[in-house]
Design a protein around this motif. Structure first.
Motif, PDB file in Angstrom:
ATOM      1  N   GLY A   4       0.915  -1.066   0.070  1.00 31.17           N
ATOM      2  CA  GLY A   4      -0.072  -0.136   0.014  1.00 31.17           C
ATOM      3  C   GLY A   4       0.962   1.350  -0.084  1.00 31.17           C
ATOM      4  O   GLY A   4       0.128   2.249   0.097  1.00 31.17           O
ATOM      5  N   GLY A   5       2.067   1.305  -0.024  1.00 33.56           N
ATOM      6  CA  GLY A   5       3.135   2.282  -0.428  1.00 33.56           C
ATOM      7  C   GLY A   5       2.755   3.215  -1.088  1.00 33.56           C
ATOM      8  O   GLY A   5       2.030   2.916  -2.509  1.00 33.56           O
ATOM      9  N   LYS A   6       2.604   4.459  -1.190  1.00 34.69           N
ATOM     10  CA  LYS A   6       2.359   5.377  -2.118  1.00 34.69           C
ATOM     11  C   LYS A   6       3.594   6.194  -2.952  1.00 34.69           C
ATOM     12  O   LYS A   6       3.281   7.253  -3.393  1.00 34.69           O
ATOM     13  CB  LYS A   6       1.713   6.723  -1.471  1.00 34.69           C
TER      14      LYS A   6
ATOM     15  N   ASP B 197      -3.619   7.430   5.377  1.00 36.82           N
ATOM     16  CA  ASP B 197      -3.417   6.217   4.218  1.00 36.82           C
ATOM     17  C   ASP B 197      -3.923   5.203   4.805  1.00 36.82           C
ATOM     18  O   ASP B 197      -2.730   4.163   5.073  1.00 36.82           O
ATOM     19  CB  ASP B 197      -2.187   6.406   3.446  1.00 36.82           C
ATOM     20  N   PRO B 198      -5.044   4.703   5.326  1.00 37.64           N
ATOM     21  CA  PRO B 198      -5.274   3.658   6.146  1.00 37.64           C
ATOM     22  C   PRO B 198      -5.408   2.346   5.198  1.00 37.64           C
ATOM     23  O   PRO B 198      -5.203   2.452   4.101  1.00 37.64           O
ATOM     24  CB  PRO B 198      -7.056   4.157   6.377  1.00 37.64           C
ATOM     25  N   PRO B 199      -5.292   1.148   5.906  1.00 38.77           N
ATOM     26  CA  PRO B 199      -5.190   0.050   5.323  1.00 38.77           C
ATOM     27  C   PRO B 199      -6.561   0.195   4.006  1.00 38.77           C
ATOM     28  O   PRO B 199      -7.614   0.540   4.492  1.00 38.77           O
ATOM     29  CB  PRO B 199      -5.499  -1.030   6.191  1.00 38.77           C
TER      30      PRO B 199
ATOM     31  N   GLY C  45       3.717   3.804   7.216  1.00 34.98           N
ATOM     32  CA  GLY C  45       4.121   2.779   6.615  1.00 34.98           C
ATOM     33  C   GLY C  45       5.459   3.112   6.104  1.00 34.98           C
ATOM     34  O   GLY C  45       6.395   3.502   6.915  1.00 34.98           O
ATOM     35  N   ALA C  46       5.783   3.051   4.967  1.00 30.36           N
ATOM     36  CA  ALA C  46       7.193   3.500   4.457  1.00 30.36           C
ATOM     37  C   ALA C  46       7.578   4.933   4.109  1.00 30.36           C
ATOM     38  O   ALA C  46       8.443   5.306   3.870  1.00 30.36           O
ATOM     39  CB  ALA C  46       7.288   2.693   2.980  1.00 30.36           C
ATOM     40  N   GLY C  47       6.257   5.736   4.362  1.00 32.12           N
ATOM     41  CA  GLY C  47       6.482   7.235   4.548  1.00 32.12           C
ATOM     42  C   GLY C  47       7.038   7.898   3.136  1.00 32.12           C
ATOM     43  O   GLY C  47       7.412   9.025   3.042  1.00 32.12           O
TER      44      GLY C  47
HETATM   45  C1  LIG Z   1      -1.609   1.821   3.083  1.00 31.25           C
HETATM   46  S1  LIG Z   1      -0.441   1.476   4.547  1.00 31.25           S
HETATM   47  C2  LIG Z   1       0.517   3.077   4.615  1.00 31.25           C
HETATM   48  C3  LIG Z   1       1.173   3.251   3.423  1.00 31.25           C
HETATM   49  C4  LIG Z   1       2.233   4.466   3.586  1.00 31.25           C
HETATM   50  N1  LIG Z   1       1.572   5.647   3.319  1.00 31.25           N
HETATM   51  C5  LIG Z   1       3.350   4.491   2.507  1.00 31.25           C
HETATM   52  O1  LIG Z   1       3.580   5.360   1.566  1.00 31.25           O
HETATM   53  O2  LIG Z   1       4.230   3.530   2.642  1.00 31.25           O
HETATM   54  C6  LIG Z   1      -1.477   1.671   6.071  1.00 31.25           C
HETATM   55  C7  LIG Z   1      -0.537   1.709   7.276  1.00 31.25           C
HETATM   56  O3  LIG Z   1      -1.684   1.726   8.258  1.00 31.25           O
HETATM   57  C8  LIG Z   1      -1.196   1.260   9.539  1.00 31.25           C
HETATM   58  N2  LIG Z   1      -2.117   1.246  10.352  1.00 31.25           N
HETATM   59  C9  LIG Z   1      -3.059   0.034  10.675  1.00 31.25           C
HETATM   60  N3  LIG Z   1      -3.928   0.418  11.497  1.00 31.25           N
HETATM   61  C10 LIG Z   1      -3.592   1.438  12.230  1.00 31.25           C
HETATM   62  C11 LIG Z   1      -4.142   2.266  13.132  1.00 31.25           C
HETATM   63  N4  LIG Z   1      -5.237   1.795  13.877  1.00 31.25           N
HETATM   64  N5  LIG Z   1      -3.738   3.423  13.442  1.00 31.25           N
HETATM   65  C12 LIG Z   1      -2.630   3.786  12.659  1.00 31.25           C
HETATM   66  N6  LIG Z   1      -2.031   3.215  11.681  1.00 31.25           N
HETATM   67  C13 LIG Z   1      -2.616   2.157  11.260  1.00 31.25           C
HETATM   68  C14 LIG Z   1      -0.530   0.020   8.975  1.00 31.25           C
HETATM   69  O4  LIG Z   1       0.496  -0.464   9.837  1.00 31.25           O
HETATM   70  C15 LIG Z   1       0.110   0.330   7.561  1.00 31.25           C
HETATM   71  O5  LIG Z   1       1.593   0.719   7.785  1.00 31.25           O
END
Ligand SMILES: C[S@@+](CC[C@H](N)C(=O)[O-])C[C@H]1O[C@@H](n2cnc3c(N)ncnc32)[C@H](O)[C@@H]1O
Length: 254
Positions: free
Chosen positions: A9-11, A172-174, A35-37
């Motif tokens: 899901g990294g952006k 950027d939630p799951p 995530g990967a920021g």
């Molecule tokens: C789609 S990924 C984010 C990707 C990120 N934007 C990137 O560019 O790599 C979703 C992230 O949400 C985190 N996550 C899951 N449940 C969460 C919660 N309740 N609060 C905060 N973060 C959560 C996960 O661990 C995961 O890393």
């Protein structure tokens, strides 16, 4: 700069659309599901602007904290691990919370991310020749993270803590249907959490940018916000993506 890891899901593919949407007049930027920021690392660091990076995944956040606070020890630990290349052992140690120092845990987690298929940390994909490069590059990331506040909290608590009119939250939630791919020790995202996020964002004083998959739940729950539709080619067609097109949305409340 690019992120130092891949992430489900990294952006990397959306950051160039998201970053220009960040308003100029904010004094705090909060990346809620880090995530990967890709967005944090892709955006410019602005003088006087507070930056917060958060994820609920404690192993991931420990990795960021070790890069920021303990970079030299982490570099040594990665060098040592790399010479052994024991993917299954490191995975067992992370999953079963075997007693490790924070530096050891960070190095193992980075190793699992770097050497697994699609950065899923579960299936071994390759010997990680590129770990040598990451060891050299870590100080650049330490520098970028120097003034970033790193948190490990659930999104609702984090948003409550940092909310104010001059804040910008990037969330950027799951994605709906993809919740199971994250670290099961910390992340148990359900449909109730998607609803909780929606309710939480309706009550905030600050502004937000939210990225999601384009599905009925999301378009119905965010129909009264500004929704931008984007799509990209996907090499792995699945039930969520027809004819190799994966559809996503970027939603703002401004
Ligand atoms: C789609 S990924 C984010 C990707 C990120 N934007 C990137 O560019 O790599 C979703 C992230 O949400 C985190 N996550 C899951 N449940 C969460 C919660 N309740 N609060 C905060 N973060 C959560 C996960 O661990 C995961 O890393």
């Amino acid at each position: 700069m690019k992120s130092f890891i891949g992430w489900i899901g990294g952006k990397s593919h959306l950051k160039n659309l998201i970053i220009p949407l960040i308003p100029n007049d904010i004094d705090r930027y909060i990346e809620v599901c880090g995530g990967a920021g890709w967005v944090l690392f892709g955006k410019e660091k602005k003088k006087g602007q507070m930056e917060v990076f958060n994820d609920v995944d404690g192993d991931l956040i420990n990795l960021y904290r070790q890069i920021k606070n303990n970079c030299a020890d982490l570099q040594k630990e990665i060098d040592w691990l790399h010479s052994r290349e024991l993917f299954k052992l490191y995975r067992y140690e992370i999953e079963n919370q075997i007693s490790l120092t924070d530096v050891q845990r960070a190095a193992r987690y980075l190793y699992l991310i770097k050497s697994s298929f699609g950065s899923n940390r579960n299936s071994f994909a390759t010997t990680v020749k590129c770990l040598g490069r990451i060891v050299e590059e870590l100080p650049e990331y330490r520098e970028r993270l120097k003034d970033v506040i790193i948190e490990q909290a659930d999104f609702q608590q984090l948003i409550k803590t940092y909310d104010r009119p001059s804040a910008l939250f990037y969330i950027d939630p799951p994605y709906v249907g993809a919740e199971k791919y994250y670290n099961k020790k910390y992340c148990h995202f359900t449909m109730d959490d998607h609803r909780r996020l929606n309710a939480c964002l309706r009550g905030i004083k600050g502004r937000f940018i939210l990225s999601y998959n384009n599905c009925d739940f999301v378009t119905e729950h965010y129909c009264d916000f500004n929704v931008r539709y984007v799509s990209r080619k996907n090499l792995l067609p699945s039930k969520e993506c027809s004819r190799g097109e994966y559809k996503e949305v970027i939603i703002t409340n401004y």
